[in-house]
Design a protein around this motif. Structure first.
Motif: not given
Length: 277
Positions: A14-18, A26-31, A35-38, A46-54
């Motif tokens: 699952a990947v969120d893209l904005a 954007f890659m979260h930590g072990i715990g 959503s940690n990148w909200r 405004p500057h990047f295509a930002c993807a935050a994964w699970d």
């Protein structure tokens, strides 16, 4: 608002893209989970295509059979890049996510434009055997004894945040830990401790920027200065009023420092070649 995509494969991710522009993962930590990148995606969009994964076995991503090899995460990074048609990506990694980012840059230097590395380390060789054991025992032992992630969430969260974390910031981390997939989290703990070193980080070609909370007890600022020295004197931003989750505990300072460094290097990365459904 981010759009959630599913990267098909085994396991699916699952990947969120904005946003639009050069691709930043954007890659979260072990715990954690995506959503940690909200607090980051709206600032970077405004500057990047930002993807935050699970990561595999986290959040909305699927669990998987068998043991985890740390490089499975690296292979998943390439799956995400390929899914969006990205040749070279900017990687932003927190803690375990930072190690994934560095390992990917070592294994696939042609695919990585820059690294923004938060509250991380280059492998458990940097810790004493006692520190390694304490890290694992505080997390894995209660789970093997029958407890659930929610049972350890408050204690683990309090061990990571700095003394100035707000109740809301602490609760965000507690919620992340409570939502962990128990079996997959245990696999991640084992894989991350088994990988004592990432490799020779001095061989990483991508420009890097280290960011660390001034009150990070797990991976303190001195550790980041040591890594930065190995990587050609990479810059280190030490954020006040933040512990191990600096992007959550002082989001404004993190966003400012990270965007100021990354934006002039944005064109080193590729924009997505396609936007799959």
């Amino acid at each position: 608002m981010p759009v959630t995509y599913r990267i098909l494969g085994a396991p699916s991710l699952a990947v969120d893209l904005a946003g639009h522009g050069p691709f930043a993962l954007f890659m979260h930590g072990i715990g954690g989970n995506r959503s940690n990148w909200r607090a980051q995606l709206p600032a970077f969009a405004p500057h990047f295509a930002c993807a935050a994964w699970d990561a595999r076995g986290y959040g909305g991503s699927e669990d998987y059979e068998g043991a985890l090899a740390f490089d499975d995460f690296v292979d998943d990074v390439l799956r995400v890049l390929d899914h969006f048609g990205v040749e070279r990506a900017h990687l932003v990694g927190l803690s375990m996510g930072g190690r994934i980012a560095m390992r990917t840059a070592l294994r696939h230097p042609d695919r990585i434009a820059t690294l923004t590395l938060l509250d991380t380390h280059e492998g458990f060789e940097a810790f004493t055997p006692e520190q390694r054991q304490a890290f694992v025992d505080s997390r894995r032992a209660p789970l093997l004894a029958g407890k659930e992630p929610a049972d350890i969430a408050d204690a683990v969260a309090r061990s990571l945040v700095g003394p100035k974390a707000t109740p809301a910031q602490l609760q965000q981390l507690v919620d992340s830990i409570a939502a962990l997939h128990k079996a997959s989290y245990i696999k991640s703990l084992q894989a991350t401790v088994d990988q004592v070193v990432l490799g020779d980080i001095s061989l990483i070609a991508a420009p890097a920027h280290f960011v660390v909370g001034a009150d990070d007890r797990l991976t303190p600022p001195a550790m980041h200065h040591e890594m930065a020295a190995k990587m050609g004197g990479a810059p280190v931003s030490v954020l006040p009023d933040a512990g191990h989750l600096s992007n959550i505990e002082n989001a404004e300072a993190f966003n400012q420092a990270a965007i100021e460094w990354l934006t002039p290097r944005a064109s080193m990365g590729s924009t997505p070649g396609h936007w799959p459904i």
